[in-house]
Design an enzyme around this catalytic site. Structure first.
Site, PDB file in Angstrom:
ATOM      1  N   GLU A 152      -0.359  58.187 -22.954  1.00 28.70           N
ATOM      2  CA  GLU A 152       0.943  58.851 -22.944  1.00 28.70           C
ATOM      3  C   GLU A 152       2.073  57.889 -22.550  1.00 28.70           C
ATOM      4  O   GLU A 152       2.964  58.215 -21.763  1.00 28.70           O
ATOM      5  CB  GLU A 152       0.921  60.067 -22.015  1.00 28.70           C
ATOM      6  CG  GLU A 152       0.032  61.184 -22.517  1.00 28.70           C
ATOM      7  CD  GLU A 152       0.061  62.415 -21.638  1.00 28.70           C
ATOM      8  OE1 GLU A 152      -0.115  63.518 -22.177  1.00 28.70           O
ATOM      9  OE2 GLU A 152       0.248  62.274 -20.409  1.00 28.70           O
ATOM     10  N   GLU A 228      -5.103  66.218 -26.595  1.00 30.24           N
ATOM     11  CA  GLU A 228      -5.198  67.047 -25.388  1.00 30.24           C
ATOM     12  C   GLU A 228      -4.711  68.443 -25.742  1.00 30.24           C
ATOM     13  O   GLU A 228      -3.509  68.696 -25.795  1.00 30.24           O
ATOM     14  CB  GLU A 228      -4.364  66.472 -24.242  1.00 30.24           C
ATOM     15  CG  GLU A 228      -4.903  65.173 -23.672  1.00 30.24           C
ATOM     16  CD  GLU A 228      -4.117  64.712 -22.458  1.00 30.24           C
ATOM     17  OE1 GLU A 228      -3.316  65.511 -21.912  1.00 30.24           O
ATOM     18  OE2 GLU A 228      -4.291  63.546 -22.037  1.00 30.24           O
TER      19      GLU A 228
END
Length: 444
Positions: A152, A228
């Protein structure tokens, strides 16, 4: 030997189109003896892959001093025995609501950028870690099918040289399965986190069409992948346990799979933040600007609870997955959650509730026996070479002097004040009474 590639915008395994159905299960959040059953229950949900991070600070608590280096390899081998492929996310930064996002306290140079001192530390760690991953790739007879570059990063920075260094380092150390990045499904996150030579994936908990649409705008030829899928959320100290209704999460999962996408359930099984390893989160819309520690439990309201048993969400997910892929036999589960008596293995017994009398105690001051360090100010843990635990600060206040207020600036956790050996007060970072809630920006 298995071939796992990307062709014409889809995954191909041994010449056939393949959908990755994965679930996150972190080996460091459950005991080794629990891995086999938890992996088998994950497989019985209909998943064909397990995903895990690798916390650098757990394995290298001090520079050059390693521990439990066989843990990841043992976990991957057990996953293979359970019929599961594996996705490995080695960082170096992992977030994961883990202490310092997995970064060791002793690092040189500013982290998560192309600073030469930080890159030297990362390279030394990857020299130890990545060969264990490379040896277990499907291209070498193992089960690792995907490896992540950072984590991320678009939520943190935009240093392309740093991401390219990590990408090239993984390839140089033998990673030949597809590489990927994962970021929130917004232009800001994706453009900051993507790097050439690695697939782009998105993280979200709902609105599959919108999230995948944004991914397509930036990477029209990459396979659709929700790396995710937030089926629950983690808990902060002082807040209520966060839950997501099984039917709501199952409907959102169905949208992901109906789009033809691959998915990784975050989490399939959360587990436990043992010891002092729970992290903390600060700032932004998600956390109302407050800095909040994560609790010991990482249950995550996942389809497998903290004890490793299926929940109603597990069975709802299994039903959805069964619409898109063949299902293996279900596991035996506690009758309170299982919709069927069909069984493939025995569930572990649950210990009865007990009361443990505490008959002995020891004063906190009696267990401090480390060397004394002189300092004109209160040092940080890093300045005294300690990465977690407790520190005892002592001082003598000369007098007489008029009363003055005591201020503890930037207190990160908890402090107890003693005067002449008598407890006077306990201080902690103020907790916002509002409950946590699922986010609109990435946090895994």
């Amino acid at each position: 030997m298995t071939a796992f590639t990307v062709e014409d915008g889809q995954f191909v395994r041994d010449g056939r189109p393949h959908r990755v159905l994965s679930g996150a299960l972190h080996y460091f959040r459950s005991h080794r003896a629990q891995w086999p059953r938890r992996l088998s229950v994950l497989r019985a949900m209909g998943l064909n892959t397990v995903e895990t991070y690798v916390p650098w600070n757990l394995h290298e608590p001090r520079r050059g001093r390693y521990r439990d280096l066989d843990a990841l390899g043992s976990f991957l081998d057990l996953a293979a025995a359970a019929g599961l492929d594996a996705i490995v996310r080695p960082g170096p930064y992992i977030c994961a609501e883990w202490e310092n996002g997995g970064l060791p306290w002793w690092l040189s140079g500013p982290p998560r950028c192309a600073h030469p001192d930080f890159l030297a530390d990362v390279d030394a760690w990857f020299d130890v870690l990545i060969p264990e991953v490379a040896a277990r790739q499907v291209t070498r007879g193992g089960n690792v099918v995907l490896v992540q570059v950072e984590n991320e990063y678009g939520s943190y920075g935009s240093d392309r040289a740093y991401l390219a260094h990590l990408r090239d380092g993984l390839v140089r150390r033998g990673i030949d399965v597809p590489l990927f990045t994962s970021d929130g499904g917004e232009a800001l996150f994706l453009t900051g986190g993507m790097v050439d030579g690695a697939l782009a994936t998105v993280n979200f908990g709902s609105d599959a069409a919108g999230q995948f649409g944004e991914l397509r705008r930036h990477r029209p030829r990459d396979p659709l992948f929700c790396m995710e899928f937030w089926d629950g959320w983690f808990d902060h100290w002082g807040d209520r346990h966060v839950v997501r209704a099984p039917e709501d999460a199952a409907a959102a999962l169905d949208e992901v799979l109906a789009a033809g996408a691959s998915v990784n359930l975050y989490m399939a099984h959360g587990g436990t933040n043992f010891g002092f390893w729970a992290g903390a989160n600060a700032g932004g819309e998600v956390h109302d600007g407050a800095y909040r520690p994560t609790v010991t439990s990482y249950d995550y309201d996942a389809p497998m609870d903290e004890a490793g048993n299926p929940t109603p969400k597990y069975w709802a997910f299994r039903e959805v997955i069964g619409r898109y892929a063949p299902l293996p036999p279900p596991p035996t589960t506690p009758t309170s959650t299982a919709p069927t008596s069909t069984a493939s293995e025995a569930a572990p017994p649950t210990l009865p509730a007990q009361t443990v009398p505490l008959t002995r105690s020891v004063r906190l001051f009696e267990v401090f026996n480390n060397p004394t360090i002189q300092s004109p100010h209160i040092p940080t843990f890093e300045q005294v070479g300690q990465h977690q635990g407790f520190l005892l600060h002592r001082t003598t206040v000369p007098g007489p002097r008029p009363p003055l207020p005591l201020r503890l600036r930037d207190l990160r956790d908890r402090a107890q004040l003693y005067v002449d050996g008598t407890h006077q007060a306990t201080y902690s970072r103020a907790a916002d009474p509002k409950p946590s809630r699922p986010p609109t920006s990435p946090a895994g």
